[in-house]
Design an enzyme around this catalytic site. Structure first.
Site, PDB file in Angstrom:
ATOM      1  CG  ASP A 176      -7.358   1.324   1.001  1.00 29.38           C
ATOM      2  OD1 ASP A 176      -7.008   0.248   0.571  1.00 29.38           O
ATOM      3  OD2 ASP A 176      -6.442   1.791   1.917  1.00 29.38           O
TER       4      ASP A 176
ATOM      5  CG  ASP B  22     -17.992   5.041  14.948  1.00 30.39           C
ATOM      6  OD1 ASP B  22     -18.174   6.086  14.423  1.00 30.39           O
ATOM      7  OD2 ASP B  22     -17.151   4.780  15.515  1.00 30.39           O
TER       8      ASP B  22
ATOM      9  CG  ASP C  35     -27.252   1.516   2.856  1.00 30.01           C
ATOM     10  OD1 ASP C  35     -26.232   1.176   3.537  1.00 30.01           O
ATOM     11  OD2 ASP C  35     -27.490   2.369   2.082  1.00 30.01           O
TER      12      ASP C  35
ATOM     13  CG  ASN D  55      -5.552  -2.319  -1.647  1.00 28.53           C
ATOM     14  OD1 ASN D  55      -4.552  -1.994  -0.802  1.00 28.53           O
ATOM     15  ND2 ASN D  55      -6.746  -1.794  -1.500  1.00 28.53           N
TER      16      ASN D  55
ATOM     17  CB  SER E  51     -12.463   7.920  18.012  1.00 31.72           C
ATOM     18  OG  SER E  51     -13.530   8.205  18.788  1.00 31.72           O
TER      19      SER E  51
ATOM     20  CG  ASP F 165      -1.837  -1.251   1.358  1.00 26.95           C
ATOM     21  OD1 ASP F 165      -2.826  -1.315   0.981  1.00 26.95           O
ATOM     22  OD2 ASP F 165      -1.169  -2.530   1.707  1.00 26.95           O
TER      23      ASP F 165
ATOM     24  CG  HIS G 181     -15.709   9.147  14.128  1.00 25.61           C
ATOM     25  ND1 HIS G 181     -16.093   7.608  14.765  1.00 25.61           N
ATOM     26  CD2 HIS G 181     -15.087   9.540  14.941  1.00 25.61           C
ATOM     27  CE1 HIS G 181     -15.565   7.682  15.964  1.00 25.61           C
ATOM     28  NE2 HIS G 181     -14.824   8.894  16.067  1.00 25.61           N
TER      29      HIS G 181
ATOM     30  CG  ASP H 124      -9.340  -2.074  31.119  1.00 25.17           C
ATOM     31  OD1 ASP H 124      -9.162  -2.286  32.353  1.00 25.17           O
ATOM     32  OD2 ASP H 124     -10.557  -1.755  30.592  1.00 25.17           O
TER      33      ASP H 124
END
Length: 566
Positions: free
Chosen positions: A155, A147, A173, A194, A343, A115, A180, A310
């Site tokens: 990609d 999300d 859908d 790829n 995130s 890539d 995000h 954690d």
């Protein structure tokens, strides 16, 4: 004595092939070139050299030139050309005038994937992902991304998706209208190798898109809780929630406990408020809470820390962000974008959890323990910036494999039994000509399934490859020795049965080991055709399936020929 000599030769053969497979890497890359190097001998008159160069230049309509200003002394010339031109020149009269005529191979930076923007992904280097990929790539694992939805940007075209749901608009859908969720999904399983864009942590894993946040980035506890239950009920293995807020919720906690009891690993972002406690839902006991690191392996300025955290993982900072392909929410078009936040840290952990899950470790608490115990410990972390430490994919996979052989009782055991059964079905084709000796049955087992029940044995702190070898069929000895997830086509072929036949066919008793092995190998190869095989050096899919099918037929043909010769 003659029999013992043959056994000795056979043992040396296997040792030699095993050593070659473990140490020889050259076959993996034949090399690419578009020019040819000619090194003329020093004792040839320069006028003769120039005469030959002019003839070659005219013949192929190509300019021949010194490689650099330093090449004249060594008489090193370069000619643009392909394999055909190289072959013709090597077979011409120039052979006698040169020290060598060879491809001018193109070398490249040693990246694990092709890539083009992978080199910008400092975050993947940070977690030692390349070493982890040698052992696991997440195949067979489903990661639910709860999300803003996920869009199939270029990609993500090769990434496998399973059916999700849009809980915001109540429809199947779950396309992203914010950007995000697509970015997060890319970190988990961006299409890799790829020749486009960037890479993902567990790029052979499947994505389940679950939209719970609107185009503005907001959503409700009820939608999120329903999405968690949906993921658990629809066979998700990992859940990633790069979302959060304040306030505990019984509905949310019940959904998390429900998913955990069904064997789902739940990972969530610790939050971006810079506070000394993780936000919800990452605060819940059954959730792995992830704080964020910057490119210097320090706590990112925005990351929550302290109570509830954690583990830590790359989340990016102002100077270096986390690069993935996502969408422009204003147009819906794909774009490469750098984001930062917990995130972005959370899907790194979810991706590594998927890698661990693909090695055969299923229990969510065991996966949590592996993530925590393999993390790079940070000394004097008095404020608990990093939890148990910083995410290390390589160490996690090593720990997952240490002392255990990943036998998936719901799949691998069935496959091994099926290989053995198919081998005995093939045996029926030759039953009138076969002597059913102990050596014959031993050959069937070695060729088809190996002593696979030994994979259930836990032996710690000893070399594992000998047991991996004995518990694997001959066709998987290559990846058992190498510790690779890809089947080695040198072993998964007619080669070993052929060599056994050549060595043992003349011995009245030992030949049945060779016959049994060849039939067993045919059973192994036949079943492997239908399990989406990945062969080292060969592409997966149809090419690999044809290779395996042809070799299965050759094994059976070899048995037929040997029985006729008997």
């Amino acid at each position: 004595m003659n029999f013992l000599k043959r056994i000795g030769i056979l043992a040396l053969f296997f040792l030699g092939v095993s050593w070659a497979v473990c140490n020889f890497q050259g076959l993996a890359n034949k090399g690419e070139f578009d020019s040819i190097v000619l090194n003329f001998k020093q004792d040839i008159a320069i006028t003769e050299v120039e005469n030959k160069i002019n003839k070659i230049s005219n013949k192929y309509n190509q300019k021949i030139y010194f490689n650099s200003e330093f090449s004249q002394k060594e008489r090193v010339y370069v000619l643009k050309g392909n394999k055909n031109i190289l072959k013709n020149i090597q077979q011409s009269e120039l052979k006698e005038l040169t020290d060598y005529i060879e491809p001018n191979y193109q070398y490249h930076t040693l990246e694990a994937v092709n890539d083009p923007r992978y080199s910008e992904q400092w975050n993947l280097e940070n977690i030692n992902i390349e070493a982890a990929w040698k052992q696991a790539k997440g195949k067979g694992v489903t990661v639910a991304v709860i999300d803003t939805g996920v869009s199939r940007v270029p990609d993500l075209q090769r990434t496998e998706f399973v059916e999700g749901y849009d809980f915001v608009n109540d429809k199947k859908d779950a396309t992203d209208d914010h950007g995000h969720g697509t970015h997060v999904a890319g970190t988990v399983a961006q299409s890799t190798n790829n020749r486009y864009g960037v890479a993902g942590v567990a790029y052979q894993a499947k994505i389940m898109p679950l939209k719970v946040l609107s185009a503005a980035g907001y959503g409700t506890i009820s939608d999120i809780a329903e999405a968690i239950r949906f993921a658990a009920d629809n066979k998700a293995d990992i859940i990633n929630m790069s979302l959060g807020g304040g306030g505990a919720s019984q509905m949310m906690e019940d959904a998390i406990n429900y998913a955990h009891e069904k064997g789902v690993v739940i990972v969530a972002a610790a939050g971006n408020s810079g506070l000394s406690s993780a936000s919800y839902p990452s605060r819940y006991a059954k959730v792995i809470s992830v704080s964020a690191l910057n490119a210097n392996n320090e706590k990112a300025f925005y990351s929550n820390y302290g109570v509830g955290v954690d583990i830590s993982a790359p989340g990016g900072g102002q100077d270096k962000k986390i690069l993935q392909e996502t969408i422009d929410p204003s147009s819906g078009q794909a774009k490469m974008a750098g984001f930062m936040g917990t995130s972005m840290a959370s899907p790194h952990v979810a991706g590594v959890a998927a890698l661990i899950r693909s090695t055969g470790v299923k229990d969510p608490e065991k996966i949590r323990k592996i993530l925590e115990e393999s993390a790079r410990e940070v000394e004097n972390d008095k404020l608990n910036y990093y939890g148990f430490g910083q995410l290390d994919a390589e160490a996690a996979i090593k720990l997952a494999k240490k002392g255990q052989f990943p036998l998936r009782l719901d799949h691998d055991l069935l496959m091994k039994l099926l290989m053995l059964a198919v081998a005995y079905v093939f045996t029926a084709l030759f039953s009138k000509s076969i002597r059913f000796t102990d050596l014959f049955h031993l050959g069937i087992v070695l060729g088809s399934c190996g002593f696979f029940l030994l994979k259930l044995v836990d032996i710690f702190d000893v070399p594992q490859w000998p047991l991996r070898l004995v518990s694997s069929p001959l066709g998987q000895w290559g990846n058992a020795i190498q510790g690779s997830v890809d089947i080695n086509p040198i072993f998964a072929s007619v080669l070993i049965p052929f060599c056994l036949m050549a060595l043992l066919l003349g011995n009245r008793d030992a030949k049945w080991l060779a016959v049994g092995t060849s039939i067993g190998m045919a059973g192994f190869l036949t079943v492997t055709i239908f399990t989406s095989p990945d062969l080292w050096l060969l592409s997966s899919g149809l090419v690999s399936q044809i290779f395996l099918g042809v070799n299965a037929l050759l094994c059976l043909a070899l048995v037929n020929l040997s029985l006729k010769e008997s």
